[in-house]
Each structure stands twice: as structure tokens, then as C-alpha cells.
Design a protein around this motif. Structure first.
Motif, PDB file in Angstrom:
ATOM      1  N   ARG A 115      -8.688   5.090 -10.512  1.00 53.11           N
ATOM      2  CA  ARG A 115      -7.901   6.320 -10.412  1.00 53.11           C
ATOM      3  C   ARG A 115      -7.393   6.736 -11.798  1.00 53.11           C
ATOM      4  O   ARG A 115      -7.379   5.938 -12.736  1.00 53.11           O
ATOM      5  CB  ARG A 115      -6.695   6.103  -9.488  1.00 53.11           C
TER       6      ARG A 115
ATOM      7  N   VAL B  17       0.715   4.148  -2.803  1.00 55.53           N
ATOM      8  CA  VAL B  17       0.518   5.576  -2.493  1.00 55.53           C
ATOM      9  C   VAL B  17       1.601   6.416  -3.168  1.00 55.53           C
ATOM     10  O   VAL B  17       1.320   7.467  -3.767  1.00 55.53           O
ATOM     11  CB  VAL B  17       0.517   5.797  -0.968  1.00 55.53           C
TER      12      VAL B  17
ATOM     13  N   LEU C 211       0.828  -1.209   0.000  1.00 59.35           N
ATOM     14  CA  LEU C 211       0.000   0.000   0.000  1.00 59.35           C
ATOM     15  C   LEU C 211       0.864   1.262   0.000  1.00 59.35           C
ATOM     16  O   LEU C 211       0.539   2.245  -0.675  1.00 59.35           O
ATOM     17  CB  LEU C 211      -0.929  -0.001   1.214  1.00 59.35           C
TER      18      LEU C 211
ATOM     19  N   LEU D 225      -7.321   0.241  -3.991  1.00 61.39           N
ATOM     20  CA  LEU D 225      -6.850   1.626  -3.882  1.00 61.39           C
ATOM     21  C   LEU D 225      -6.639   2.264  -5.250  1.00 61.39           C
ATOM     22  O   LEU D 225      -6.974   3.438  -5.458  1.00 61.39           O
ATOM     23  CB  LEU D 225      -5.543   1.670  -3.076  1.00 61.39           C
TER      24      LEU D 225
END
Length: 426
Positions: A415, A248, A244, A411
């Protein structure tokens, strides 16, 4: 009057899958070998030029090979030289690289020589980009041009898929990488035939490319890290957190990309944009050290050779510097790919995590860092898993990588991608 039975008798029978696939083998093998030879030739030229620029020339001038001054001068000069070439060569060495992906429609064949020349200078000059995007574009253009000349009735999409597979197979030294990437592409298309029927030709081309490169150059992605013996319960949260963190960092690059690209576009001239990009890359190289230069594959092996040789802060600085260098290089106009620099970023981040918590196995930390960064930047799930796993060559790490990929994908999916809208050149 023509009866139904006579009409059926006069119609040609549909070819069987074997009859459709057999004629593809020879063209696929030829394309795969050609793609590997182009990649190998450009890589060797870039390595020779890199030796001249970063060893012979500074030694002759009595300047440190990787001194701060030489890194700034060399990267600035590389930006200026590439900018002048982009301005002068036919087709301007292809479209704005910030708007292109790994596999795109074929370019006009007249663009290929300039694109390859610019790629050699980019690789040799220390720019933080890999060869995958421009080499794939050049090979697709060559394969489609040759295919139209010698087999004019063959669909252009076939030559595109063969060239893409042959190049990716040569890049990674295995056809598995090509098959995994093309599986994602082909699965999204509503085309007749089984998936493996559609993969048959590309897999043959990828095999030919991989074998040619392996026999001639012996490429290796193995970082020679300590073996990951077996999964442990404590490794589950570690793998997820590291992956993760990598995602990020990768997403920060993705979100910064269009703003940095807009800045360079505002300069309105490729020579100015690339020279300015070269200056910034030289300054970043001076900050992060010489290992943060170039495409990153050889440098990440040197970095991983001594996992305890640097502090967590030093590894973190290198990861951030390489990320910034990747964004600048890809947005200012240098021709190159993002996979290999992203691998360096993820490996540096994983080594940082291992330095912070030494109980986390270094192989797991590195592979999870690479997985997270690649998923964010490439949005290619199979490619990210494969690349991360092949760095350690240990199947024991795969279950942990698969677990870590799930929250990371939640995540990154939906995007923005690290790609700008194509603009019309004036």
C-alpha cells in the motif's frame, strides 16, 4: 620485474572483523550520549514551555486550562508562531516534513537550530506529533558534521547509523528498538560482512543513548494494565479483528494524507498553512478533549489508567479525532514524528474494543490496536511488534501479537506509505 610473491608480501593484510569494529566503540558511545542529551534537553524545554502555555498563562488570564476557547486559541497561536519561524529561520527548519521519514540523509548543520526551536514550539503547543523525526534529523546532522571535522576519513553512512541508533535508543529507553529498526534497513542492503558486524556500532550507540536517558530521566512505556495471564483460544480471533481494525484506521489516514497535504500546499505560504492547521487542530481538540492533544505518550497512560471510565463511543471518538489530528499536523508543516500519536490511536481503539466486548483482555486489546495502527502508518514490522509489547511488559502477549501481525501485514504491504513526494521549494 615484480614477482607475484613480492607483490603479495608488500600488500597490507586485510583487517580482521575485530580490528574493524574496535575503533568504532568510542565514537559510537560519544554519539549515543550526545543524541540522548539533545533529546533530553529539547524534551525538558518543551515541558517547561508547555507548563507556561497550558497552566501558568490560562491561570493568569482566568481561563480554563483546557477549555474549548483556550485549546483553539493556543493551537492557532502555535501554528502562527511555527509558521513565522519556518519562514524566517535558515533552511526553513528543513524540508517539508510530509516528504521525510524517520531516518533520512543529513541536513546542513545550519538548519539544526531552527529545526530544534520549531520542534520545541510544536511539542509544547499541543500539536499531535512526537519528537522522533526532527530530533533524529538534528542528531544525524550534528553527528555527520562533527564526524567530518574530527574523523574526516570515516564514511558519512557510519555517523548516520550511529546517530539514528543513539536517538532511537534514547527515545525508547532501550537499544533493542534501535537494533530492530536498523535490522530492517541493513538487511535490505547488499553490504559485506555479517549483519551483527554492521549492527555493532549502532548497537553501542543505541546502548549509550538508552542508558543516558534511563539514568537521567527514567522513561517508561508501561501502561500498568492488568496482566495478560495466558493465551486462550478465544483470544485468537479477537486479536486479529482488533489489529485489522487498527490497520484499517491507519490506512484511512495514509490514503487521506496526500489529499490533505495538497490542500495545505495550495495555500502557498507556510504561515497560512500552519495557522490553518492550528485552527483545525484546536477544533479537533475541542471535539476530542485535551487528551487528544500533544504527542500522546503521557496522555495514553492517563487514558489507560481507567479502562472502564469511558464508553466505547467515547474511546472511538478519541481514536478518530487523534487520527485526524495526526494527518493534519503531519501534512500542514509542523515538524514531528508519527509513532507516539499512532500509539495513542491504537490504544484508544483497543480500549473501545474492550468496552464493547469486556471478555477481551484489556492488555491484549490495547496492544493489538497499537500493532495494527503502527504497521499501517510506519510499515515497520519489528518496531510495531516491539512498541506494542513494551506497553504491557508481558511476554505472554507476544504469541498473540505475532499471530495478529500476519493478516495485518497482508493488508498493509504494497500500500502507499504516509509520505509525499518531495517538492522543490521556490
Amino acid at each position: 620485474m615484480v614477482t607475484e610473491s613480492s607483490a603479495l608480501a608488500g600488500s597490507a593484510p586485510e583487517p580482521t572483523p575485530v580490528q574493524r569494529l574496535l575503533p568504532v566503540i568510542v565514537p559510537a558511545l560519544a554519539v549515543g550520549i550526545l543524541c540522548a542529551l539533545v533529546l533530553l534537553g529539547i524534551s525538558l524545554l518543551a515541558e517547561r514551555l508547555q507548563g507556561v502555555l497550558w497552566e501558568t498563562l490560562p491561570d493568569a488570564l482566568s481561563v480554563g486550562r483546557y477549555s474549548t476557547l483556550w485549546m483553539i486559541v493556543m493551537l492557532t497561536a502555535s501554528g502562527l508562531a511555527v509558521g513565522l519561524l519556518v519562514r524566517a529561520v535558515p533552511g526553513h527548519a528543513g524540508p517539508d516534513p510530509a516528504t521525510t521519514g524517520l531516518v533520512d540523509p543529513p541536513l546542513p548543520p545550519g538548519v539544526v537550530p531552527g529545526l530544534l526551536l520549531v520542534t520545541v514550539l510544536t511539542l509544547a503547543g499541543g500539536v499531535s506529533l512526537g519528537p522522533e523525526n526532527p530530533i533524529t534529523a538534528a542528531n544525524i546532522a550534528l553527528a555527520c558534521w562533527l564526524g567530518r571535522r574530527f574523523l574526516p576519513g570515516t564514511p558519512a553512512a557510519l555517523w548516520l547509523s550511529l546517530a539514528a541508533a543513539g536517538t532511537i535508543g534514547a527515545l525508547f529507553g532501550t537499544p533493542v528498538a534501535a537494533a530492530l529498526i536498523l535490522t530492517e534497513t541493513l538487511a535490505s542492503r547488499a553490504e559485506p560482512g555479517a549483519l551483527w558486524d554492521r549492527l555493532f556500532g549502532p548497537l553501542a550507540a543505541g546502548t549509550a543513548g538508552a542508558l543516558t536517558m534511563t539514568l537521567l530521566a527514567h522513561p517508561s512505556f508501561d501502561l500498568a494494565l492488568p496482566a495478560y495471564d495466558r493465551p486462550r483460544w478465544g483470544d485468537l480471533p479477537s486479536s486479529v479483528v482488533i489489529a485489522l481494525a487498527g490497520a484499517v484506521l491507519g490506512l484511512l489516514a495514509v490514503y487521506a494524507f496526500p489529499y490533505v497535504h495538497r490542500f495545505f500546499r495550495a495555500l502557498k505560504h507556510p504561515v497560512l498553512a500552519l495557522t490553518a492547521g492550528g485552527v483545525l487542530l484546536g477544533l479537533l481538540g475541542a471535539l476530542g478533549g485535551h487528551l487528544t492533544l500533544f504527542k500522546g505518550l503521557d496522555e495514553v497512560k492517563e487514558l489507560a489508567a481507567d479502562p472502564s471510565g469511558r464508553t466505547a463511543g467515547q474511546f472511538a471518538v478519541m481514536a478518530v479525532v487523534k487520527t485526524a489530528a495526526l494527518v493534519i499536523a503531519a501534512s500542514c508543516g509542523f515538524r514531528g514524528g508519527r509513532i507516539f500519536p499512532a500509539v495513542f490511536v491504537g490504544a484508544a481503539l483497543g480500549l473501545c474494543a474492550h468496552a464493547l466486548v469486556t471478555s477481551v483482555p484489556v492488555a491484549l486489546a490495547v496492544t493489538c490496536g497499537v500493532l495494527g495502527v503502527l504497521l499501517a502508518i510506519t510499515r515497520q514490522g519489528w518496531l510495531s511488534l516491539f512498541t506494542a509489547a513494551v506497553l504491557v511488559g508481558d511476554a505472554a502477549v507476544l504469541p498473540m501479537l505475532c499471530v495478529a501481525s500476519l493478516p495485518v501485514w497482508l493488508l498493509v504491504t504494497g500500500r502507499p506509505q504516509m509520505r509525499c513526494t518531495r517538492t522543490v521549494r521556490r
